[in-house]
Write a protein that holds these residues in place. Structure first.
Motif, mmCIF file in Angstrom:
data_model
loop_
_atom_site.group_PDB
_atom_site.id
_atom_site.type_symbol
_atom_site.label_atom_id
_atom_site.label_comp_id
_atom_site.label_asym_id
_atom_site.label_seq_id
_atom_site.Cartn_x
_atom_site.Cartn_y
_atom_site.Cartn_z
ATOM 1 N N LEU A 108 8.390 19.390 27.832
ATOM 2 C CA LEU A 108 7.651 19.614 29.345
ATOM 3 C C LEU A 108 8.303 19.106 30.479
ATOM 4 O O LEU A 108 9.455 18.172 30.084
ATOM 5 N N VAL A 109 8.349 19.926 31.719
ATOM 6 C CA VAL A 109 9.122 19.737 32.672
ATOM 7 C C VAL A 109 8.498 19.256 33.920
ATOM 8 O O VAL A 109 7.299 19.757 34.034
ATOM 9 N N LEU A 110 8.949 18.227 34.491
ATOM 10 C CA LEU A 110 8.118 17.769 35.827
ATOM 11 C C LEU A 110 8.269 18.771 37.200
ATOM 12 O O LEU A 110 9.597 19.078 37.403
ATOM 13 N N ALA A 121 0.555 22.869 36.157
ATOM 14 C CA ALA A 121 1.050 21.646 35.770
ATOM 15 C C ALA A 121 -0.237 20.774 35.376
ATOM 16 O O ALA A 121 -1.310 21.017 35.901
ATOM 17 N N ASP A 122 0.029 19.976 34.596
ATOM 18 C CA ASP A 122 -1.060 19.123 34.238
ATOM 19 C C ASP A 122 -1.182 17.995 35.399
ATOM 20 O O ASP A 122 -0.725 18.159 36.345
ATOM 21 N N ARG A 123 -2.178 16.880 35.141
ATOM 22 C CA ARG A 123 -2.471 15.814 36.265
ATOM 23 C C ARG A 123 -1.183 15.061 36.279
ATOM 24 O O ARG A 123 -1.154 14.457 37.453
ATOM 25 N N SER A 124 -0.471 14.787 35.397
ATOM 26 C CA SER A 124 1.042 14.276 35.750
ATOM 27 C C SER A 124 1.869 14.972 36.327
ATOM 28 O O SER A 124 3.040 14.329 36.594
ATOM 29 N N LEU A 132 6.567 27.971 31.743
ATOM 30 C CA LEU A 132 7.258 28.010 33.081
ATOM 31 C C LEU A 132 8.493 29.223 33.036
ATOM 32 O O LEU A 132 8.451 29.960 34.026
ATOM 33 N N VAL A 133 9.128 29.009 31.747
ATOM 34 C CA VAL A 133 10.289 30.080 31.643
ATOM 35 C C VAL A 133 9.668 31.596 31.772
ATOM 36 O O VAL A 133 10.046 32.273 32.631
ATOM 37 N N VAL A 134 8.266 31.919 31.107
ATOM 38 C CA VAL A 134 7.823 33.247 31.374
ATOM 39 C C VAL A 134 7.305 33.313 32.566
ATOM 40 O O VAL A 134 7.462 34.520 33.107
ATOM 41 N N LEU A 142 1.068 31.693 35.182
ATOM 42 C CA LEU A 142 0.355 32.404 34.226
ATOM 43 C C LEU A 142 -1.093 31.593 34.264
ATOM 44 O O LEU A 142 -1.412 30.742 34.680
ATOM 45 N N ASP A 143 -1.898 32.688 33.853
ATOM 46 C CA ASP A 143 -3.458 32.487 33.727
ATOM 47 C C ASP A 143 -3.616 31.546 32.363
ATOM 48 O O ASP A 143 -2.774 31.542 31.479
#
Length: 192
Positions: A108-110, A121-124, A132-134, A142-143
């Motif tokens: 996971l990347v911030l 991104a999630d809530r964090s 993210l790369v794609v 992305l959807d």
């Protein structure tokens, strides 16, 4: 033994039983025992708190200088629209670990909130790196219905050539298996 009061204070009971005062207060409240209130804290000079914060002093340093607690200083700052916590997120936070972490085998990347991919991104503020790369290679987020498949099966190998964009989940009752290692020639196989 307990000073001039007929009953000990909550803090005195907590100290005697080696418990936190909020634990003792909670037990007493549940039992319907009236709790003696302490003396109110003297008013805090809000202008002075704001001036010291603008000088760059920490909340603890302000509290020590004004003879109060950090919690009271924090409340004054929040009441006046100063949210110190927001400045301590990301690289300036003491527990920040370069903006990358592992979760269930995935990297996971911030993301920065200003990043156009932040909508994924999630809530964090974290997004799975393979998504993210794609997304960056496509130039769009992305959807939720789009999934990314790791061709070689290694969920921490997020090279673009190892990722395959798919519509929807990997299929109802099927999983995908690479027919030839590293290729995009994939077939559905029934789950056993």
């Amino acid at each position: 033994m307990y000073g001039s009061a007929p009953w000990p204070s909550v803090k005195e009971v907590a100290r005697r039983f080696q418990a936190h005062h909020s634990t003792v207060a909670g037990v007493l409240a549940r039992r319907g025992v009236p709790i003696r209130q302490g003396r109110p804290a003297p008013p805090l000079d809000e202008a002075e708190v704001l001036r010291l914060e603008a000088e760059g002093l920490s909340q603890s340093a302000i509290a020590e200088k004004l003879g109060t607690t950090q919690v009271r200083v924090s409340r004054v700052l929040r009441k006046n629209g100063v949210f110190r916590g927001l400045h301590r997120q990301g690289p300036t936070h003491s527990s920040f670990a370069s903006g990358r972490r592992m979760e269930r085998g995935y990297v996971l990347v911030l993301l920065d909130p200003a990043d156009p991919m932040f909508v994924m991104a999630d809530r964090s503020g974290y997004v799975r790196e393979h998504r993210l790369v794609v997304a960056r290679s496509l130039g769009r987020p992305l959807d939720r219905s789009e999934t990314v498949h790791h061709i070689n099966g290694r969920t921490d190998d997020n090279r673009l050539e190892n990722l395959q964009l798919r519509q929807g989940q990997h299929g109802n009752g099927v999983r995908f298996r690479c027919c030839t290692c590293g290729s995009e020639n994939v077939e559905a196989v029934a789950l056993v």
